[in-house]
Design a protein around this motif. Structure first.
Motif, PDB file in Angstrom:
ATOM      1  N   ASP A  20       0.797  -1.224   0.000  1.00 51.75           N
ATOM      2  CA  ASP A  20       0.000   0.000   0.000  1.00 51.75           C
ATOM      3  C   ASP A  20       0.834   1.282   0.000  1.00 51.75           C
ATOM      4  O   ASP A  20       0.621   2.177   0.805  1.00 51.75           O
ATOM      5  N   ASP A  21       1.833   1.341  -0.872  1.00 53.66           N
ATOM      6  CA  ASP A  21       2.529   2.599  -1.128  1.00 53.66           C
ATOM      7  C   ASP A  21       3.221   2.480  -2.486  1.00 53.66           C
ATOM      8  O   ASP A  21       3.213   1.413  -3.112  1.00 53.66           O
ATOM      9  N   ALA A  22       3.802   3.579  -2.960  1.00 52.91           N
ATOM     10  CA  ALA A  22       4.363   3.600  -4.318  1.00 52.91           C
ATOM     11  C   ALA A  22       5.430   2.535  -4.520  1.00 52.91           C
ATOM     12  O   ALA A  22       5.455   1.865  -5.563  1.00 52.91           O
ATOM     13  N   LEU A  23       6.313   2.356  -3.565  1.00 45.07           N
ATOM     14  CA  LEU A  23       7.367   1.344  -3.713  1.00 45.07           C
ATOM     15  C   LEU A  23       6.817  -0.067  -3.535  1.00 45.07           C
ATOM     16  O   LEU A  23       7.176  -0.978  -4.270  1.00 45.07           O
ATOM     17  N   GLY A  24       5.957  -0.253  -2.559  1.00 53.09           N
ATOM     18  CA  GLY A  24       5.383  -1.570  -2.304  1.00 53.09           C
ATOM     19  C   GLY A  24       4.575  -2.091  -3.473  1.00 53.09           C
ATOM     20  O   GLY A  24       4.567  -3.297  -3.748  1.00 53.09           O
ATOM     21  N   GLN A  25       3.902  -1.194  -4.176  1.00 53.42           N
ATOM     22  CA  GLN A  25       3.100  -1.612  -5.328  1.00 53.42           C
ATOM     23  C   GLN A  25       3.959  -2.217  -6.432  1.00 53.42           C
ATOM     24  O   GLN A  25       3.483  -3.038  -7.202  1.00 53.42           O
ATOM     25  N   ILE A  85      15.711  -4.206  11.980  1.00 52.06           N
ATOM     26  CA  ILE A  85      14.276  -3.945  11.859  1.00 52.06           C
ATOM     27  C   ILE A  85      13.962  -3.696  10.386  1.00 52.06           C
ATOM     28  O   ILE A  85      14.669  -2.949   9.713  1.00 52.06           O
ATOM     29  N   GLU A  86      12.933  -4.383   9.909  1.00 53.68           N
ATOM     30  CA  GLU A  86      12.563  -4.323   8.493  1.00 53.68           C
ATOM     31  C   GLU A  86      11.055  -4.267   8.348  1.00 53.68           C
ATOM     32  O   GLU A  86      10.311  -4.604   9.276  1.00 53.68           O
ATOM     33  N   ALA A  87      10.623  -3.915   7.139  1.00 56.07           N
ATOM     34  CA  ALA A  87       9.217  -3.997   6.731  1.00 56.07           C
ATOM     35  C   ALA A  87       8.270  -3.342   7.738  1.00 56.07           C
ATOM     36  O   ALA A  87       7.250  -3.904   8.101  1.00 56.07           O
ATOM     37  N   VAL A  88       8.619  -2.151   8.166  1.00 52.76           N
ATOM     38  CA  VAL A  88       7.764  -1.395   9.086  1.00 52.76           C
ATOM     39  C   VAL A  88       6.654  -0.738   8.268  1.00 52.76           C
ATOM     40  O   VAL A  88       6.924  -0.005   7.318  1.00 52.76           O
ATOM     41  N   ARG A  89       5.429  -1.027   8.635  1.00 51.00           N
ATOM     42  CA  ARG A  89       4.295  -0.417   7.952  1.00 51.00           C
ATOM     43  C   ARG A  89       3.204  -0.096   8.958  1.00 51.00           C
ATOM     44  O   ARG A  89       2.986  -0.830   9.917  1.00 51.00           O
ATOM     45  N   ILE A  90       2.538   0.998   8.688  1.00 61.32           N
ATOM     46  CA  ILE A  90       1.376   1.416   9.478  1.00 61.32           C
ATOM     47  C   ILE A  90       0.232   1.619   8.495  1.00 61.32           C
ATOM     48  O   ILE A  90       0.429   2.215   7.423  1.00 61.32           O
ATOM     49  N   LYS A 125      16.279   5.273  -0.236  1.00 58.86           N
ATOM     50  CA  LYS A 125      16.547   6.702  -0.398  1.00 58.86           C
ATOM     51  C   LYS A 125      15.363   7.447  -1.004  1.00 58.86           C
ATOM     52  O   LYS A 125      15.289   8.661  -0.934  1.00 58.86           O
ATOM     53  N   LYS A 126      14.421   6.696  -1.579  1.00 57.69           N
ATOM     54  CA  LYS A 126      13.212   7.297  -2.141  1.00 57.69           C
ATOM     55  C   LYS A 126      12.185   7.607  -1.064  1.00 57.69           C
ATOM     56  O   LYS A 126      11.087   8.066  -1.373  1.00 57.69           O
ATOM     57  N   ARG A 127      12.520   7.360   0.186  1.00 62.50           N
ATOM     58  CA  ARG A 127      11.615   7.622   1.315  1.00 62.50           C
ATOM     59  C   ARG A 127      12.239   8.671   2.263  1.00 62.50           C
ATOM     60  O   ARG A 127      12.548   8.370   3.413  1.00 62.50           O
ATOM     61  N   PRO A 128      12.411   9.883   1.797  1.00 65.58           N
ATOM     62  CA  PRO A 128      13.075  10.896   2.640  1.00 65.58           C
ATOM     63  C   PRO A 128      12.327  11.189   3.942  1.00 65.58           C
ATOM     64  O   PRO A 128      12.956  11.461   4.972  1.00 65.58           O
ATOM     65  N   SER A 129      11.010  11.132   3.930  1.00 63.09           N
ATOM     66  CA  SER A 129      10.272  11.402   5.174  1.00 63.09           C
ATOM     67  C   SER A 129      10.508  10.281   6.190  1.00 63.09           C
ATOM     68  O   SER A 129      10.575  10.547   7.391  1.00 63.09           O
ATOM     69  N   ALA A 130      10.652   9.049   5.717  1.00 63.24           N
ATOM     70  CA  ALA A 130      10.947   7.941   6.628  1.00 63.24           C
ATOM     71  C   ALA A 130      12.338   8.120   7.228  1.00 63.24           C
ATOM     72  O   ALA A 130      12.531   7.926   8.436  1.00 63.24           O
ATOM     73  N   ILE A 131      13.298   8.503   6.403  1.00 63.67           N
ATOM     74  CA  ILE A 131      14.662   8.717   6.901  1.00 63.67           C
ATOM     75  C   ILE A 131      14.674   9.807   7.960  1.00 63.67           C
ATOM     76  O   ILE A 131      15.302   9.666   9.013  1.00 63.67           O
ATOM     77  N   LYS A 132      13.959  10.890   7.715  1.00 67.51           N
ATOM     78  CA  LYS A 132      13.865  11.983   8.698  1.00 67.51           C
ATOM     79  C   LYS A 132      13.245  11.467   9.998  1.00 67.51           C
ATOM     80  O   LYS A 132      13.722  11.784  11.095  1.00 67.51           O
TER      81      LYS A 132
END
Length: 150
Positions: A20-25, A85-90, A125-132
């Motif tokens: 359910d996100d751009a990369l996951g799709q 830690i991997e595959a964190v999704r909400i 790196k395509k998830r800048p908000s996650a990195i922040k």
């Protein structure tokens, strides 16, 4: 929030969140019925004492998040254990409500309980908000990660 190990019946909902996100799709195949490869993968994870696929539920027992913890035994660090830690999704309707911080607080404590000397993660790196978000939790970028896809 309730944290528990995933069961096989949880897998469709977890894959739905992963997709359910751009990369996951682009990398997941969520459909009904779910492809057997996900059930097979779950069985491998579930059988491994160093893997914990976690489901996060709200008070109504609805699945609102997931993460996977891997515990890696090393010779370095005097035989230390590293938690990954991997595959964190909400779930989308639960984002922005502080669930991520609670999930990471739980994961960090779980790593400490398993006597890990550190917890690490990677983020696209395509998830800048996650990195922040991870930096705000105290994670620091210490290495340059590399992958070789087959």
């Amino acid at each position: 929030m309730i944290f528990r190990k995933a069961t096989e019946k949880d897998i469709p909902e977890l894959v739905k969140m992963l997709a359910d996100d751009a990369l996951g799709q682009t990398r997941e195949d969520f459909q009904d019925p779910l492809p057997i490869i996900y059930i097979d993968a779950f069985k491998e994870i579930d059988a491994d004492k160093n893997q914990e696929l976690i489901v996060v539920e709200n008070d109504d027992h609805e699945i609102i998040g997931t993460l996977q913890l891997s515990f890696i035994q090393y010779l370095t660090y005097q035989g230390g254990i590293r938690a990954q830690i991997e595959a964190v999704r909400i779930r989308k309707d639960q984002r922005g409500l502080g669930m991520g911080k609670k999930m990471f607080k739980w994961a960090i404590q779980r790593a400490r309980d398993r006597k890990a000397h550190l917890i690490q993660l990677t983020s696209d790196k395509k998830r800048p908000s996650a990195i922040k978000f991870y930096e705000e939790l105290g994670f620091t970028s210490t290495h340059e990660g590399m992958k070789l896809h087959f």
